[in-house]
Design a protein around this motif. Structure first.
Motif, mmCIF file in Angstrom:
data_model
loop_
_atom_site.group_PDB
_atom_site.id
_atom_site.type_symbol
_atom_site.label_atom_id
_atom_site.label_comp_id
_atom_site.label_asym_id
_atom_site.label_seq_id
_atom_site.Cartn_x
_atom_site.Cartn_y
_atom_site.Cartn_z
ATOM 1 N N ASN A 58 12.219 132.585 84.651
ATOM 2 C CA ASN A 58 12.983 132.904 85.888
ATOM 3 C C ASN A 58 13.553 131.872 86.681
ATOM 4 O O ASN A 58 13.283 131.813 87.704
ATOM 5 C CB ASN A 58 11.736 133.717 86.764
ATOM 6 C CG ASN A 58 11.088 134.814 86.038
ATOM 7 O OD1 ASN A 58 11.793 135.561 85.294
ATOM 8 N ND2 ASN A 58 9.708 134.897 85.820
ATOM 9 N N VAL A 59 14.013 130.903 85.818
ATOM 10 C CA VAL A 59 14.917 129.724 86.664
ATOM 11 C C VAL A 59 16.066 130.479 87.127
ATOM 12 O O VAL A 59 16.775 131.202 86.540
ATOM 13 C CB VAL A 59 15.103 128.925 85.422
ATOM 14 C CG1 VAL A 59 16.302 127.729 86.118
ATOM 15 C CG2 VAL A 59 14.107 128.367 84.847
ATOM 16 N N GLN A 60 16.260 130.185 88.463
ATOM 17 C CA GLN A 60 17.301 130.596 89.316
ATOM 18 C C GLN A 60 18.541 129.519 89.448
ATOM 19 O O GLN A 60 19.863 129.861 89.545
ATOM 20 C CB GLN A 60 16.808 130.827 90.802
ATOM 21 C CG GLN A 60 16.010 131.981 90.646
ATOM 22 C CD GLN A 60 16.391 133.187 90.243
ATOM 23 O OE1 GLN A 60 17.333 133.700 90.542
ATOM 24 N NE2 GLN A 60 15.631 133.781 89.225
ATOM 25 N N HIS A 61 18.029 128.156 89.324
ATOM 26 C CA HIS A 61 19.319 127.161 89.660
ATOM 27 C C HIS A 61 18.688 125.854 88.846
ATOM 28 O O HIS A 61 17.366 125.581 88.751
ATOM 29 C CB HIS A 61 19.282 126.985 91.071
ATOM 30 C CG HIS A 61 20.503 126.123 91.471
ATOM 31 N ND1 HIS A 61 21.728 126.544 91.373
ATOM 32 C CD2 HIS A 61 20.427 124.818 92.049
ATOM 33 C CE1 HIS A 61 22.632 125.524 91.885
ATOM 34 N NE2 HIS A 61 21.735 124.327 91.927
ATOM 35 N N ILE A 62 19.594 125.008 88.655
ATOM 36 C CA ILE A 62 19.248 123.702 88.206
ATOM 37 C C ILE A 62 19.993 122.768 88.406
ATOM 38 O O ILE A 62 21.341 122.891 89.071
ATOM 39 C CB ILE A 62 19.496 123.749 86.369
ATOM 40 C CG1 ILE A 62 19.021 122.531 85.704
ATOM 41 C CG2 ILE A 62 20.860 124.076 86.064
ATOM 42 C CD1 ILE A 62 18.617 122.627 84.184
ATOM 43 N N GLN A 63 19.745 121.591 88.702
ATOM 44 C CA GLN A 63 20.386 120.251 89.385
ATOM 45 C C GLN A 63 20.094 119.078 88.528
ATOM 46 O O GLN A 63 19.053 119.115 87.696
ATOM 47 C CB GLN A 63 20.001 119.878 90.791
ATOM 48 C CG GLN A 63 20.375 121.084 91.848
ATOM 49 C CD GLN A 63 21.730 120.825 92.043
ATOM 50 O OE1 GLN A 63 22.507 120.312 91.267
ATOM 51 N NE2 GLN A 63 21.960 120.647 93.509
ATOM 52 N N ALA A 64 20.804 118.101 88.390
ATOM 53 C CA ALA A 64 20.594 117.022 87.553
ATOM 54 C C ALA A 64 21.007 115.745 88.559
ATOM 55 O O ALA A 64 21.977 115.697 89.116
ATOM 56 C CB ALA A 64 21.636 116.909 86.459
ATOM 57 N N THR A 65 20.014 114.628 87.855
ATOM 58 C CA THR A 65 20.348 113.346 88.398
ATOM 59 C C THR A 65 21.086 112.751 87.382
ATOM 60 O O THR A 65 21.242 113.354 86.231
ATOM 61 C CB THR A 65 19.059 112.893 88.785
ATOM 62 O OG1 THR A 65 18.191 112.458 87.775
ATOM 63 C CG2 THR A 65 18.475 113.468 90.213
ATOM 64 N N ASP A 66 21.196 111.359 87.287
ATOM 65 C CA ASP A 66 21.584 110.747 86.050
ATOM 66 C C ASP A 66 20.821 110.712 84.897
ATOM 67 O O ASP A 66 21.281 110.455 83.647
ATOM 68 C CB ASP A 66 21.874 109.182 86.324
ATOM 69 C CG ASP A 66 23.362 109.062 87.339
ATOM 70 O OD1 ASP A 66 23.875 109.926 87.532
ATOM 71 O OD2 ASP A 66 23.650 107.907 87.512
#
Length: 121
Positions: A58-66
């Motif tokens: 149920n993942v809604q959003h993803i973000q990334a660092t380096d």
């Protein structure tokens, strides 16, 4: 190119109906229509999410660092993986990561805004 993000042929069949992609310096991660996540590339840069795969529902959003990824789940919790030096280990603040509304990043860290307006970094 495989030299930079590994061999994606192992996940190629899973890359259908993707809703969102993010990238680190050496890996990709994508959210599928069913809320699951597929990651590939350099394991040291987030390309291997097997240690947290069972939590990535149920993942809604993803973000990334380096070098790491963080996902916001539908229940307001956060799951992160990847290089700990880039935010891939949120275990020290895991108990505070409830009712998360938003995730933001720098090159090497994640910060979240909670429903009450407070920030956890």
């Amino acid at each position: 190119h495989p030299r930079y993000v590994g061999d994606w042929s192992a996940v190629q069949d899973q890359l259908k109906n993707m809703q969102q992609f993010q990238a680190t310096l050496g890996a990709f991660a994508a959210i599928a229509a069913d809320g699951s996540v597929v990651a590939w590339g350099n394991p040291l840069m987030g390309g291997d999410c097997s240690a947290v795969q069972d939590q990535l529902r149920n993942v809604q959003h993803i973000q990334a660092t380096d070098g790491a990824f963080a996902t916001l789940l539908s229940d307001g919790s956060v799951v992160a993986w990847g290089n700990p030096c880039y935010g891939g280990d949120c275990s020290s603040v895991k108990d505070q990561l409830r009712n998360v509304q938003q995730i933001q990043t720098t090159t090497a860290a994640f910060a979240v805004i909670l429903a009450d307006g407070s920030v956890v970094a």
